[in-house]
Motif scaffolding. Sequence first.
Motif, PDB file in Angstrom:
ATOM      1  N   ILE A  16      36.169 -39.735  38.838  1.00 16.82           N
ATOM      2  CA  ILE A  16      34.909 -39.768  38.976  1.00 16.82           C
ATOM      3  C   ILE A  16      34.487 -40.530  37.822  1.00 16.82           C
ATOM      4  CG2 ILE A  16      32.772 -38.328  38.456  1.00 16.82           C
ATOM      5  CD1 ILE A  16      33.999 -37.858  41.048  1.00 16.82           C
ATOM      6  N   THR A  17      33.350 -41.273  37.863  1.00 15.16           N
ATOM      7  CA  THR A  17      32.518 -41.842  36.708  1.00 15.16           C
ATOM      8  C   THR A  17      31.138 -41.407  36.849  1.00 15.16           C
ATOM      9  OG1 THR A  17      32.183 -43.720  38.473  1.00 15.16           O
ATOM     10  CG2 THR A  17      34.006 -43.972  36.600  1.00 15.16           C
ATOM     11  N   ILE A  18      30.509 -41.171  35.767  1.00 20.32           N
ATOM     12  CA  ILE A  18      29.194 -40.743  35.538  1.00 20.32           C
ATOM     13  C   ILE A  18      28.468 -41.872  34.722  1.00 20.32           C
ATOM     14  CG2 ILE A  18      27.766 -38.908  34.615  1.00 20.32           C
ATOM     15  CD1 ILE A  18      30.367 -37.092  34.607  1.00 20.32           C
ATOM     16  N   GLU A  19      27.321 -42.353  35.500  1.00 16.29           N
ATOM     17  CA  GLU A  19      26.322 -43.175  34.711  1.00 16.29           C
ATOM     18  C   GLU A  19      24.976 -42.162  34.543  1.00 16.29           C
ATOM     19  OE1 GLU A  19      25.787 -46.478  37.317  1.00 16.29           O
ATOM     20  OE2 GLU A  19      27.953 -46.417  37.674  1.00 16.29           O
ATOM     21  N   VAL A  20      24.399 -42.741  33.259  1.00 15.90           N
ATOM     22  CA  VAL A  20      23.077 -41.968  33.119  1.00 15.90           C
ATOM     23  C   VAL A  20      22.040 -43.203  32.709  1.00 15.90           C
ATOM     24  CG1 VAL A  20      21.719 -40.228  31.701  1.00 15.90           C
ATOM     25  CG2 VAL A  20      24.038 -39.932  32.438  1.00 15.90           C
ATOM     26  N   PRO A  21      21.671 -43.727  33.966  1.00 19.49           N
ATOM     27  CA  PRO A  21      20.619 -45.149  33.632  1.00 19.49           C
ATOM     28  C   PRO A  21      19.430 -44.718  32.943  1.00 19.49           C
ATOM     29  CG  PRO A  21      20.737 -44.424  35.899  1.00 19.49           C
ATOM     30  CD  PRO A  21      21.624 -43.635  35.219  1.00 19.49           C
ATOM     31  N   ALA A  22      18.774 -43.442  33.085  1.00 20.08           N
ATOM     32  CA  ALA A  22      17.632 -42.945  32.484  1.00 20.08           C
ATOM     33  C   ALA A  22      17.999 -41.615  32.045  1.00 20.08           C
ATOM     34  CB  ALA A  22      16.464 -43.022  33.440  1.00 20.08           C
ATOM     35  N   PRO A  23      16.839 -40.858  31.152  1.00 21.98           N
ATOM     36  CA  PRO A  23      17.367 -39.653  30.825  1.00 21.98           C
ATOM     37  C   PRO A  23      16.993 -38.487  31.884  1.00 21.98           C
ATOM     38  CG  PRO A  23      15.740 -40.728  28.994  1.00 21.98           C
ATOM     39  CD  PRO A  23      15.958 -41.628  30.363  1.00 21.98           C
ATOM     40  N   ASN A  24      16.467 -38.851  32.877  1.00 18.83           N
ATOM     41  CA  ASN A  24      16.241 -38.084  34.045  1.00 18.83           C
ATOM     42  C   ASN A  24      17.008 -38.490  35.127  1.00 18.83           C
ATOM     43  OD1 ASN A  24      14.591 -40.333  34.958  1.00 18.83           O
ATOM     44  ND2 ASN A  24      13.080 -38.944  35.674  1.00 18.83           N
ATOM     45  N   LYS A  25      17.962 -39.196  35.202  1.00 23.19           N
ATOM     46  CA  LYS A  25      18.648 -39.727  36.449  1.00 23.19           C
ATOM     47  C   LYS A  25      20.289 -39.718  36.061  1.00 23.19           C
ATOM     48  CE  LYS A  25      18.548 -42.964  39.920  1.00 23.19           C
ATOM     49  NZ  LYS A  25      17.759 -44.052  40.597  1.00 23.19           N
ATOM     50  N   ILE A  26      21.075 -38.975  37.112  1.00 20.91           N
ATOM     51  CA  ILE A  26      22.411 -39.020  36.882  1.00 20.91           C
ATOM     52  C   ILE A  26      23.108 -39.533  38.063  1.00 20.91           C
ATOM     53  CG2 ILE A  26      24.667 -37.663  36.640  1.00 20.91           C
ATOM     54  CD1 ILE A  26      22.745 -35.552  35.338  1.00 20.91           C
ATOM     55  N   ILE A  27      24.106 -40.470  37.991  1.00 19.41           N
ATOM     56  CA  ILE A  27      24.763 -41.176  39.157  1.00 19.41           C
ATOM     57  C   ILE A  27      26.365 -40.802  39.003  1.00 19.41           C
ATOM     58  CG2 ILE A  27      25.396 -43.100  40.410  1.00 19.41           C
ATOM     59  CD1 ILE A  27      22.608 -44.545  39.371  1.00 19.41           C
ATOM     60  N   ILE A  28      26.720 -40.232  40.175  1.00 21.45           N
ATOM     61  CA  ILE A  28      28.267 -39.973  40.033  1.00 21.45           C
ATOM     62  C   ILE A  28      28.824 -40.727  41.087  1.00 21.45           C
ATOM     63  CG2 ILE A  28      29.863 -37.955  40.551  1.00 21.45           C
ATOM     64  CD1 ILE A  28      27.634 -35.959  39.760  1.00 21.45           C
ATOM     65  N   ARG A  29      29.971 -41.443  40.541  1.00 22.42           N
ATOM     66  CA  ARG A  29      30.735 -42.384  41.665  1.00 22.42           C
ATOM     67  C   ARG A  29      32.086 -41.918  41.583  1.00 22.42           C
ATOM     68  NH1 ARG A  29      26.931 -46.547  42.737  1.00 22.42           N
ATOM     69  NH2 ARG A  29      25.610 -47.130  40.975  1.00 22.42           N
ATOM     70  N   GLY A  30      32.675 -42.333  42.761  1.00 21.03           N
ATOM     71  CA  GLY A  30      34.110 -42.233  42.965  1.00 21.03           C
ATOM     72  C   GLY A  30      34.418 -42.606  44.310  1.00 21.03           C
ATOM     73  N   ILE A  31      35.948 -42.535  44.629  1.00 22.08           N
ATOM     74  CA  ILE A  31      36.296 -42.992  45.888  1.00 22.08           C
ATOM     75  C   ILE A  31      36.724 -41.899  46.721  1.00 22.08           C
ATOM     76  CG2 ILE A  31      37.142 -45.281  44.909  1.00 22.08           C
ATOM     77  CD1 ILE A  31      40.194 -43.756  44.957  1.00 22.08           C
ATOM     78  N   ASP A  32      36.698 -40.633  46.369  1.00 22.01           N
ATOM     79  CA  ASP A  32      37.158 -39.380  47.305  1.00 22.01           C
ATOM     80  C   ASP A  32      35.726 -38.820  47.639  1.00 22.01           C
ATOM     81  OD1 ASP A  32      38.061 -37.505  48.428  1.00 22.01           O
ATOM     82  OD2 ASP A  32      39.689 -36.857  47.045  1.00 22.01           O
ATOM     83  N   LYS A  33      35.410 -38.743  48.501  1.00 21.15           N
ATOM     84  CA  LYS A  33      34.127 -38.151  48.983  1.00 21.15           C
ATOM     85  C   LYS A  33      33.942 -36.865  48.855  1.00 21.15           C
ATOM     86  CE  LYS A  33      30.888 -38.204  52.886  1.00 21.15           C
ATOM     87  NZ  LYS A  33      30.788 -38.548  54.237  1.00 21.15           N
ATOM     88  N   GLN A  34      34.837 -35.998  48.992  1.00 21.32           N
ATOM     89  CA  GLN A  34      34.903 -34.575  48.501  1.00 21.32           C
ATOM     90  C   GLN A  34      35.083 -34.221  47.120  1.00 21.32           C
ATOM     91  OE1 GLN A  34      37.846 -32.202  47.248  1.00 21.32           O
ATOM     92  NE2 GLN A  34      36.349 -30.584  47.506  1.00 21.32           N
ATOM     93  N   VAL A  35      35.597 -35.077  46.279  1.00 27.00           N
ATOM     94  CA  VAL A  35      35.408 -34.897  45.001  1.00 27.00           C
ATOM     95  C   VAL A  35      34.174 -35.238  44.285  1.00 27.00           C
ATOM     96  CG1 VAL A  35      36.598 -35.613  42.558  1.00 27.00           C
ATOM     97  CG2 VAL A  35      38.076 -35.223  44.553  1.00 27.00           C
ATOM     98  N   VAL A  36      33.767 -36.380  44.808  1.00 27.89           N
ATOM     99  CA  VAL A  36      32.296 -36.718  44.459  1.00 27.89           C
ATOM    100  C   VAL A  36      31.191 -35.700  44.564  1.00 27.89           C
ATOM    101  CG1 VAL A  36      30.346 -38.447  44.711  1.00 27.89           C
ATOM    102  CG2 VAL A  36      32.624 -39.228  44.399  1.00 27.89           C
ATOM    103  N   GLY A  37      31.231 -35.270  46.010  1.00 31.13           N
ATOM    104  CA  GLY A  37      30.217 -34.018  46.343  1.00 31.13           C
ATOM    105  C   GLY A  37      30.430 -32.870  45.652  1.00 31.13           C
ATOM    106  N   GLN A  38      31.823 -32.447  45.348  1.00 35.62           N
ATOM    107  CA  GLN A  38      31.900 -31.129  44.744  1.00 35.62           C
ATOM    108  C   GLN A  38      31.340 -31.338  43.203  1.00 35.62           C
ATOM    109  OE1 GLN A  38      33.270 -28.184  45.806  1.00 35.62           O
ATOM    110  NE2 GLN A  38      32.667 -27.506  43.726  1.00 35.62           N
ATOM    111  N   PHE A  39      31.766 -32.469  42.546  1.00 35.56           N
ATOM    112  CA  PHE A  39      31.322 -32.637  40.772  1.00 35.56           C
ATOM    113  C   PHE A  39      29.759 -32.587  41.140  1.00 35.56           C
ATOM    114  CE2 PHE A  39      30.408 -34.691  36.872  1.00 35.56           C
ATOM    115  CZ  PHE A  39      31.244 -33.929  36.222  1.00 35.56           C
ATOM    116  N   ALA A  40      29.114 -33.123  42.083  1.00 36.70           N
ATOM    117  CA  ALA A  40      27.454 -33.382  42.142  1.00 36.70           C
ATOM    118  C   ALA A  40      27.133 -31.999  42.200  1.00 36.70           C
ATOM    119  CB  ALA A  40      27.161 -34.264  43.183  1.00 36.70           C
ATOM    120  N   ALA A  41      27.596 -31.202  42.877  1.00 37.74           N
ATOM    121  CA  ALA A  41      27.192 -29.876  43.483  1.00 37.74           C
ATOM    122  C   ALA A  41      27.480 -28.876  42.091  1.00 37.74           C
ATOM    123  CB  ALA A  41      27.885 -29.161  44.449  1.00 37.74           C
TER     124      ALA A  41
END
Length: 181
Positions: free
Chosen positions: A122-147
């Motif tokens: 997983i990689t986490i990006e915070v382009p703005a103080p009110n925005k978080i972007i979570i990226r990865g190659i495994d759909k399940q892991v990305v969705g679980q971490f976002a949840a």
Amino acid sequence: MSRIGKKPVIVPANVTVAIADNNVVTVKGPKGELTYGFHPDMILKQEGNVVTVERPDEEHLHKSLHGLTRTLLSNMVEGVEKGYSKELEVNGTGYRAEKKGNQLVMRLGYSHEVFMDEIPGITIEVPAPNKIIIRGIDKQVVGQFAAEVRGKRPPEPYKGKGIKYTTEVIRRKAGKTGGKK
């Protein structure tokens, strides 16, 4: 016949799929490599750049695994080729997020800051103080971490404060309407 299960999975030119014994599938692509062990009863066939999933009989378990197996395989191929991402919004006065090293640090109206470590894949990006972007190659892991990030302060229905997905619509409620008598 499962409508999803009978669709073939088309493998792009820059992705390789290897099917080993006991239906252990390894998918390699430009973004990385994923390995998953599918149910041994499912029949996986690879012909050129097309992978098909078949079931041995019409048993209820095999019917339910047919579409699932095909979808998981398709998600693996898409993940190593393009990757997945989830975008979250932080709403509320004084609520903000930032990235320090490999940690996500959030101020969510509690008396303390909330810390979340970046997990492998997983990689986490915070382009703005009110925005978080979570990226990865495994759909399940990305969705679980976002949840899990969203679960630190789910959006509330009165003011809409909290962490929500950018595509999520919060059903708002009216507050108290009664006056003093």
